[in-house]
Design a protein around this motif. Structure first.
Motif, mmCIF file in Angstrom:
data_model
loop_
_atom_site.group_PDB
_atom_site.id
_atom_site.type_symbol
_atom_site.label_atom_id
_atom_site.label_comp_id
_atom_site.label_asym_id
_atom_site.label_seq_id
_atom_site.Cartn_x
_atom_site.Cartn_y
_atom_site.Cartn_z
ATOM 1 N N SER A 5 0.831 -1.207 0.000
ATOM 2 C CA SER A 5 0.000 0.000 0.000
ATOM 3 C C SER A 5 0.861 1.250 0.000
ATOM 4 C CB SER A 5 -0.923 0.001 1.213
ATOM 5 O OG SER A 5 -1.853 -1.046 1.112
ATOM 6 N N ASP A 7 -5.633 -0.557 -5.228
ATOM 7 C CA ASP A 7 -5.088 -1.204 -4.030
ATOM 8 C C ASP A 7 -6.113 -2.187 -3.488
ATOM 9 O OD1 ASP A 7 -3.811 -1.977 -1.772
ATOM 10 O OD2 ASP A 7 -3.490 0.038 -0.956
ATOM 11 N N GLU A 8 -5.871 -3.473 -3.715
ATOM 12 C CA GLU A 8 -6.790 -4.538 -3.332
ATOM 13 C C GLU A 8 -8.228 -4.202 -3.703
ATOM 14 O OE1 GLU A 8 -6.085 -6.977 -0.116
ATOM 15 O OE2 GLU A 8 -4.309 -5.886 0.613
HETATM 16 MG MG LIG Z 1 -2.268 -2.678 2.100
#
Ligand SMILES: [Mg+2]
Ligand SMILES: Nc1ncnc2c1ncn2[C@@H]1O[C@H](COP(=O)(O)OP(=O)(O)OP(=O)(O)O)[C@@H](O)[C@H]1O
Lengths: 405, 258
Positions: B50, B173-174
Motif C-alpha cells: 500500500s 489497491d486490493e
Molecule cells: Mg495494504
C-alpha cells in the motif's frame, strides 16, 4: 476547477447532511432569536418606562403632604392633612415659574349610568390638570376655571368608562351618578394605557376639585398637589420657592421640619429607569445564555461529523482537488448555513418580540446592535466549527485524511 | 522499455515516523512499468504494497528516491502540481471504495471532473460521468446512492470515477479485497477489459489466484522487491463462463434428484 461547482457542492452537502444542517441552523436560530427577542423586550420596556415618565407631563413637581420619608418616596401618601386647595392656588399665583397647579383628591367610587355600575377612581383636580399631565381630550372639553369656581357638577371621563358604561358610544352630554350626585359628562380623555405602577390610567373620572373634595371624597385636604414648572432650568428655583412659600403659609418655625415632600419628575424617572435597566440586564443575560447554549449545539453537531468530513476532504484531494478548492467549498457551506440560521433567527426574534410586546402592551423595539452581535457570534461559532475540521483535513496528505477513523 | 517507461521508480524509500519509532516501509524499490502493462503487486501483509501504491498514486511522497511518471519528476513536485497529476494522469481505486455517502453514483463519478484546470460545461460533465458508468455496466444505476448498491456495484462506481478523467494509469489497491469470489471475477474481468483497451494498470492483491490475471507479478518483501515475473494472463471472461456452466451443470441434478 469548476467554480460554479463550489456553491453547488456546498448546497448538495447541506442537503446530504440534512439533519446536521437543521440542527446547526436550529442552534443559530435559537441563539439569534433569543438575543433579539430579549434585548428587544428589554429596550421596549425601557422605552415604555421613558414614555410613561414623559406622559407624567413636562417639568412636573409633585408635592405630597407629610415629611419626607426614608428612601425619599411617598407616592400615594396623603396621610397627613397639610396641603390645601388654597396652597395650590397660591403656588400658581405667587410663584412665576409655576404655570399650573392642581390639588388632587382620589377616591374609589361606584359610578352609575342607567342600570350599569362601574367602580372607578374619581379624581378631583383643577382645570389645568390635563396640561400638567400632557394629556388631551378626545372629544368634548376639559372643565374650566369657572366650573371649578362654582363647583359645577361636570366630569371628564377616561376610555374605560366609555367602554364599560356606554359600550363605546358617545357619552358627551350624558349624566352619570356618583354617590347620588349627578355629573354631566363634558369631555372624554385620550387613551393613556398602563401606568408605571401597572394600573389602567383610562379607568378614571375627573371632576373639579371643588366638587370632589367634600361631596365625593369627603376630604378637606389635597392628597397631592400636581405642579408644572415653566421650564427645566427653572426646576430648582421653583423647588426652593415652593418650599419657602409652603413653609410660610403653614407658619413653620425655622426649627420645624417641612410638613410636605417635594418630588420632581426627574426623581420619579430615575427610579423607573433604574428598574428597567435591571430588567434589561436580566433579559440580556438570558439571551447570552441562549446564545451560548446555541453555540455549544452548533459545535457538537459540527464535531460529530469531523471524521466524515475529514474522509470527504481526503477523497476530494485524492481525485485532484487542491487544498484551497476544498476549503472554499467548506467555507461557503458554513457561510450558507450561518446565513440561513441567522436569517431564521432574525425572523424568529422579530416575531417573538412582536408577539410578546403586543401581549405586554409595550412597543416592540429592534436593536440593530443585538442583531449584529447575535448573528456575528453564532456565525463565528458555525464558521469555526464548520470550517476548522476541513481546514485541518486539507493540510493532511490525502491518504492520511482518507484513512481517518 | 528504458526511457519509454511510463512509470519509473528508482531507489524509492519511505520511512514512517510515529513518535520515536521509525518504520522503514520501503527500503529502496526500483520499478519500471511500460505503457499498456498490467502489473500485479503481491507480498505478505506489511511488506509495503500500500505504501508503494500511495507513492505511485501521488497520494504520498517518498522519503528518498526518484519517481518519474510519464516523463515528469513527480517526487520533486509541490502539492498543487501533484493534485493536477492525480486529476489528469492517474486513476485510483481503493479497497474501501471511498464513495461520498448519500450521493448518487452519477455525482460521485463527476467529482474528479469538477477539479479539472480547464472548465468543462455541466452538460459535458454529466455526459462523461454517464459514459463512464455505462462503461462499467452501471448505466441503469445513475441515481443510486452507495448504500443502495452492492459491494461489487460500489467498486464499479469507484472504477468509473477513476476512469472518467481518462487517466494514463489505473492504480488499484486490493480492489477486490472486500468482495466475494464471483464479484471479484467480475471486477477483474472489467479491469482486463480496460487493459485490452490500452490502459496501464497496477493492482495490489495478496491472492496469487488474482495476480495470475495480470501479465506481470511483482512481489515485495520487507520493503524490498523480492521478485518480478512475467507470465501469460488468465482470462477472467473465460473463468466467469466456466463458473456459470458449472452452476448450470449442478442445478438440474439437484432439482431432479428424488
Ligand atoms: Mg495494504
Ligand atoms: N501511516 C503509517 N504510519 C506508520 N507506519 C505505517 C503507516 N502506514 C504503513 N505503515 C507501516 O509500514 C509498513 C508497510 O505497510 P503497508 O500498508 O504498505 O503494508 P501492505 O503491504 O499494504 O500490507 P497489507 O497487505 O496488510 O495491506 C507496515 O509495517 C506498516 O505498519
Amino acid at each position: 476547477m469548476k467554480w460554479s461547482a463550489v456553491p453547488y457542492s456546498a448546497l448538495r452537502a447541506l442537503r446530504r447532511n440534512l439533519m446536521r444542517t437543521l440542527l446547526t441552523a436550529l442552534g443559530i436560530i435559537i441563539g439569534v432569536g433569543a438575543v433579539i427577542t430579549m434585548v428587544g423586550l428589554g429596550q421596549g420596556a425601557s422605552a415604555e418606562v421613558k414614555e410613561q415618565v414623559n406622559r407624567l407631563g413636562q417639568n412636573v413637581v409633585l408635592i405630597f403632604p407629610g415629611e419626607r420619608q426614608l428612601g425619599g418616596v411617598s407616592i400615594g401618601g396623603g396621610s397627613a392633612n397639610t396641603l390645601t386647595a388654597e396652597d395650590a392656588r397660591a403656588l400658581r399665583e405667587e410663584i412665576p415659574e409655576v404655570i399650573a397647579s392642581s390639588p388632587e383628591v382620589r377616591s374609589t367610587r361606584v359610578v352609575v349610568y342607567g342600570n350599569r355600575n362601574w367602580a372607578t377612581r374619581v379624581y378631583g383636580q383643577s382645570h389645568d390638570y390635563l396640561q400638567i399631565r400632557n394629556w388631551g381630550v378626545e372629544s368634548g372639553e376639559m372643565f374650566t376655571e369657572e366650573h371649578v369656581a362654582e363647583a359645577a357638577l361636570v366630569a371628564v371621563v377616561g376610555q374605560t368608562i366609555v367602554e364599560e358604561l356606554f359600550e363605546g358610544s358617545d357619552p358627551i352630554g350624558e349624566t352619570i351618578r356618583v354617590r347620588g350626585l349627578p355629573l354631566e359628562i363634558i369631555g372624554v380623555l385620550e387613551r393613556k394605557g398602563m401606568s408605571l405602577m401597572g394600573s389602567v390610567q383610562d379607568d378614571i373620572v375627573i371632576v373639579p376639585y371643588t366638587t370632589a373634595f367634600q361631596r365625593i371624597s369627603g376630604r378637606t385636604h389635597a392628597m397631592v398637589i400636581n405642579v408644572q414648572v415653566f421650564d427645566e432650568e427653572s426646576m430648582e428655583i421653583a423647588r426652593v420657592k415652593i418650599a419657602d412659600l409652603l413653609r410660610e403659609r403653614h407658619r413653620l418655625a425655622p426649627y420645624q421640619e417641612d410638613d410636605f415632600t417635594i418630588q420632581t419628575q426627574e426623581e420619579v424617572a430615575q427610579m423607573a429607569t433604574e428598574t428597567s435597566r435591571v430588567m434589561t440586564w436580566l433579559l440580556a443575560s438570558i439571551a447570552g445564555i441562549s446564545l451560548f447554549v446555541g453555540g455549544i449545539g452548533i459545535m457538537n453537531v459540527m464535531l460529530v461529523s469531523v471524521t466524515e468530513r475529514t474522509r470527504e476532504v481526503g477523497l476530494r484531494l485524492a481525485v485532484g482537488a487542491r487544498g484551497p478548492d476544498v476549503l472554499l467549498q467548506f467555507l461557503i457551506e458554513a457561510v450558507i448555513l450561518c446565513l440561513l440560521g441567522g436569517i431564521g433567527g432574525i425572523v424568529v426574534g422579530l416575531l417573538g418580540t412582536e408577539i410578546i410586546a403586543s401581549i405586554a402592551g409595550w412597543p416592540a423595539l429592534f436593536s440593530a446592535e443585538a442583531m449584529i452581535i447575535a448573528v456575528t457570534v453564532s456565525a463565528a461559532v458555525g464558521l469555526f466549527f464548520g470550517f476548522y475540521p476541513a481546514w485541518k483535513a486539507s493540510r493532511l496528505d490525502p491518504i492520511v485524511a482518507l484513512r481517518r477513523e | 522499455m528504458g526511457e519509454s517507461g511510463l512509470v519509473r521508480l528508482k531507489a524509492i524509500e519511505r520511512v514512517y515516523r510515529t513518535g520515536r519509532v521509525e518504520v522503514r516501509a520501503l527500503r529502496g524499490v526500483d520499478l519500471e512499468v511500460a505503457r499498456g502493462e498490467f502489473v500485479a503487486i503481491m507480498g505478505p501483509s506489511g511488506s509495503g504494497k500500500s505504501t508503494l501504491m500511495n507513492i505511485l498514486g501521488c497520494l504520498d511522497q517518498p522519503t528518498a528516491g526518484n519517481y518519474h511518471l510519464d516523463g515528469q519528476d513527480v517526487a520533486r513536485m509541490r502539492k498543487g502540481e501533484l493534485a493536477r497529476i492525480r486529476n489528469r494522469i492517474l486513476g485510483f481505486v481503493f479497497q474501501a471504495f471511498h464513495l461520498l455517502p448519500r450521493t448518487s453514483a452519477q455525482e460521485n463519478v463527476e467529482l474528479p471532473l469538477l477539479y479539472r484546470d480547464e472548465e468543462l460545461s455541466w452538460k459535458d460533465i454529466h455526459s462523461r460521468a454517464r459514459a463512464a458508468l455505462e462503461k462499467v455496466g452501471l448505466g441503469e444505476r445513475l441515481d443510486h446512492t452507495p448504500n443502495e448498491l452492492s459491494g461489487g456495484q460500489k467498486q464499479r462506481v469507484a472504477i468509473a470515477r477513476a476512469l472518467v478523467t481518462e487517466p494514463r494509469v489505473l492504480l488499484a489497491d486490493e480492489p477486490t479485497g472486500n468482495l466475494d469470489s464471483r464479484t471479484t471475477l467480475e471486477i477483474i474481468d472489467l479491469i482486463q477489459g480496460l487493459h485490452r483497451q490500452g490502459l496501464t494498470i497496477l493492482m495490489v492483491t495478496h491472492e496469487p489466484d488474482i495476480a495470475r490475471y495480470a501479465q506481470r507479478t511483482i512481489t515485495l518483501r520487507d520493503g524490498l522487491m523480492a521478485s518480478d515475473v512475467r507470465h501469460t494472463p488468465l482470462d477472467a471472461r473465460q473463468a466467469l463462463d466456466d463458473w456459470t456452466e458449472a452452476r448450470q451443470d449442478m442445478t438440474p441434478t439437484e432439482v431432479v434428484a428424488p
